[in-house]
Design a protein around this motif. Sequence first.
Motif, PDB file in Angstrom:
ATOM      1  N   GLU A  91     -18.525   7.744  -7.967  1.00 41.46           N
ATOM      2  CA  GLU A  91     -18.312   9.192  -7.666  1.00 41.46           C
ATOM      3  C   GLU A  91     -19.786   9.624  -7.398  1.00 41.46           C
ATOM      4  OE1 GLU A  91     -16.111  11.211 -10.282  1.00 41.46           O
ATOM      5  OE2 GLU A  91     -13.959  10.571  -9.661  1.00 41.46           O
ATOM      6  N   LYS A  92     -20.677   9.375  -8.399  1.00 38.74           N
ATOM      7  CA  LYS A  92     -22.096   9.731  -8.212  1.00 38.74           C
ATOM      8  C   LYS A  92     -22.715   9.067  -7.141  1.00 38.74           C
ATOM      9  CE  LYS A  92     -23.839  11.130 -12.694  1.00 38.74           C
ATOM     10  NZ  LYS A  92     -24.653  10.955 -13.886  1.00 38.74           N
ATOM     11  N   LEU A  93     -22.408   7.764  -6.844  1.00 40.77           N
ATOM     12  CA  LEU A  93     -23.166   7.071  -5.683  1.00 40.77           C
ATOM     13  C   LEU A  93     -22.801   7.685  -4.298  1.00 40.77           C
ATOM     14  CD1 LEU A  93     -22.924   3.356  -7.053  1.00 40.77           C
ATOM     15  CD2 LEU A  93     -25.190   4.941  -6.932  1.00 40.77           C
ATOM     16  N   GLU A  94     -21.490   8.140  -4.224  1.00 39.79           N
ATOM     17  CA  GLU A  94     -20.898   8.476  -3.074  1.00 39.79           C
ATOM     18  C   GLU A  94     -21.394   9.922  -2.871  1.00 39.79           C
ATOM     19  OE1 GLU A  94     -16.819  10.104  -1.480  1.00 39.79           O
ATOM     20  OE2 GLU A  94     -16.595   8.155  -2.701  1.00 39.79           O
ATOM     21  N   LYS A  95     -21.474  10.723  -3.740  1.00 41.28           N
ATOM     22  CA  LYS A  95     -22.132  11.948  -3.627  1.00 41.28           C
ATOM     23  C   LYS A  95     -23.781  12.064  -3.262  1.00 41.28           C
ATOM     24  CE  LYS A  95     -23.558  15.980  -6.601  1.00 41.28           C
ATOM     25  NZ  LYS A  95     -23.820  16.302  -8.209  1.00 41.28           N
ATOM     26  N   ASP A  96     -24.525  10.865  -3.786  1.00 44.66           N
ATOM     27  CA  ASP A  96     -25.817  10.788  -3.648  1.00 44.66           C
ATOM     28  C   ASP A  96     -26.205   9.792  -2.318  1.00 44.66           C
ATOM     29  OD1 ASP A  96     -26.471  12.207  -5.804  1.00 44.66           O
ATOM     30  OD2 ASP A  96     -26.900  10.322  -7.254  1.00 44.66           O
ATOM     31  N   LYS A  97     -24.924   9.495  -1.525  1.00 43.11           N
ATOM     32  CA  LYS A  97     -25.099   8.869  -0.523  1.00 43.11           C
ATOM     33  C   LYS A  97     -25.766   7.369  -0.759  1.00 43.11           C
ATOM     34  CE  LYS A  97     -24.319  12.776   2.409  1.00 43.11           C
ATOM     35  NZ  LYS A  97     -24.828  13.663   3.303  1.00 43.11           N
ATOM     36  N   LEU A  98     -25.557   6.717  -1.810  1.00 43.54           N
ATOM     37  CA  LEU A  98     -26.167   5.482  -2.258  1.00 43.54           C
ATOM     38  C   LEU A  98     -24.991   4.404  -2.076  1.00 43.54           C
ATOM     39  CD1 LEU A  98     -28.252   6.597  -5.131  1.00 43.54           C
ATOM     40  CD2 LEU A  98     -29.290   6.303  -3.030  1.00 43.54           C
ATOM     41  N   PRO A  99     -25.491   3.148  -1.699  1.00 46.52           N
ATOM     42  CA  PRO A  99     -24.500   2.068  -1.662  1.00 46.52           C
ATOM     43  C   PRO A  99     -23.694   1.984  -2.840  1.00 46.52           C
ATOM     44  CG  PRO A  99     -26.833   1.285  -1.234  1.00 46.52           C
ATOM     45  CD  PRO A  99     -26.854   2.612  -1.534  1.00 46.52           C
ATOM     46  N   GLN A 100     -22.438   1.623  -2.844  1.00 44.41           N
ATOM     47  CA  GLN A 100     -21.620   1.362  -3.908  1.00 44.41           C
ATOM     48  C   GLN A 100     -21.974  -0.018  -4.701  1.00 44.41           C
ATOM     49  OE1 GLN A 100     -19.140   3.242  -5.123  1.00 44.41           O
ATOM     50  NE2 GLN A 100     -19.820   4.677  -3.702  1.00 44.41           N
ATOM     51  N   SER A 101     -22.644  -0.904  -4.007  1.00 37.33           N
ATOM     52  CA  SER A 101     -22.997  -2.207  -4.874  1.00 37.33           C
ATOM     53  C   SER A 101     -24.105  -1.920  -5.912  1.00 37.33           C
ATOM     54  CB  SER A 101     -23.803  -3.104  -3.624  1.00 37.33           C
ATOM     55  OG  SER A 101     -24.770  -2.543  -3.049  1.00 37.33           O
ATOM     56  N   LEU A 102     -24.575  -0.655  -5.890  1.00 42.00           N
ATOM     57  CA  LEU A 102     -25.495  -0.450  -6.956  1.00 42.00           C
ATOM     58  C   LEU A 102     -24.553  -0.307  -8.379  1.00 42.00           C
ATOM     59  CD1 LEU A 102     -28.045   2.239  -5.552  1.00 42.00           C
ATOM     60  CD2 LEU A 102     -28.519  -0.010  -6.051  1.00 42.00           C
ATOM     61  N   SER A 103     -23.416  -0.016  -8.178  1.00 38.11           N
ATOM     62  CA  SER A 103     -22.390   0.092  -9.450  1.00 38.11           C
ATOM     63  C   SER A 103     -22.583  -1.412 -10.353  1.00 38.11           C
ATOM     64  CB  SER A 103     -21.022   0.430  -9.094  1.00 38.11           C
ATOM     65  OG  SER A 103     -20.383  -0.552  -8.242  1.00 38.11           O
ATOM     66  N   LYS A 104     -22.662  -2.357  -9.718  1.00 34.23           N
ATOM     67  CA  LYS A 104     -22.798  -3.576 -10.457  1.00 34.23           C
ATOM     68  C   LYS A 104     -23.897  -3.706 -11.601  1.00 34.23           C
ATOM     69  CE  LYS A 104     -20.375  -5.844  -6.586  1.00 34.23           C
ATOM     70  NZ  LYS A 104     -20.415  -6.816  -5.537  1.00 34.23           N
ATOM     71  N   LEU A 105     -24.791  -3.186 -11.010  1.00 35.08           N
ATOM     72  CA  LEU A 105     -26.243  -3.139 -11.759  1.00 35.08           C
ATOM     73  C   LEU A 105     -26.234  -2.292 -13.055  1.00 35.08           C
ATOM     74  CD1 LEU A 105     -28.590  -3.278  -8.731  1.00 35.08           C
ATOM     75  CD2 LEU A 105     -27.759  -5.118 -10.020  1.00 35.08           C
TER      76      LEU A 105
END
Length: 163
Positions: A91-105
């Motif tokens: 949800e945070k990545l989508e809100k900040d318009k960042l790639p979802q692939s960062l969630s793996k890190l």
Amino acid sequence: MSDIEENSVEETEEVGASTTEERDGKEQGSAIEQKPEKKYTDADVDRIVSKRLNREREKLSKALGEGQKESELEIRERKVLERELSIEVREKLEKDKLPQSLSKLMNYSSAEGFTKSYDEITGAFKEALQIAIKPYIAGRTPRASAGSPNIADQQIADIFKSR
């Protein structure tokens, strides 16, 4: 009396009863009755020790079993926390318009660790993005025409002269 002392008294009485029964049959013929002396055979001692060891093993296995149940509970709690944090990061990545692939890190071990890793990773990503985009945003410098002006430039110059 403790549990172990009670059990040892019971075992001693059991062993004592079996040894006195054997002696009573032999001593019935004697006129003088003596108080039986408690002596244990190797088999009796082995039986007593094995019973006591088995009891202690059962207690230990129950204690370890409860410890494992607690660790299983901790594992389940950790997995639930990881699921909740993974939903939150998406949800945070989508809100900040960042790639979802960062969630793996991200670090999902605790809420504090997650917040710290989110800030560090997104900050590093934004910085790298700025560095990568900078040459494209700057654009090219206009070139001055060297030599004779081309026809389009001449036409534009003519339009502004007449006014």
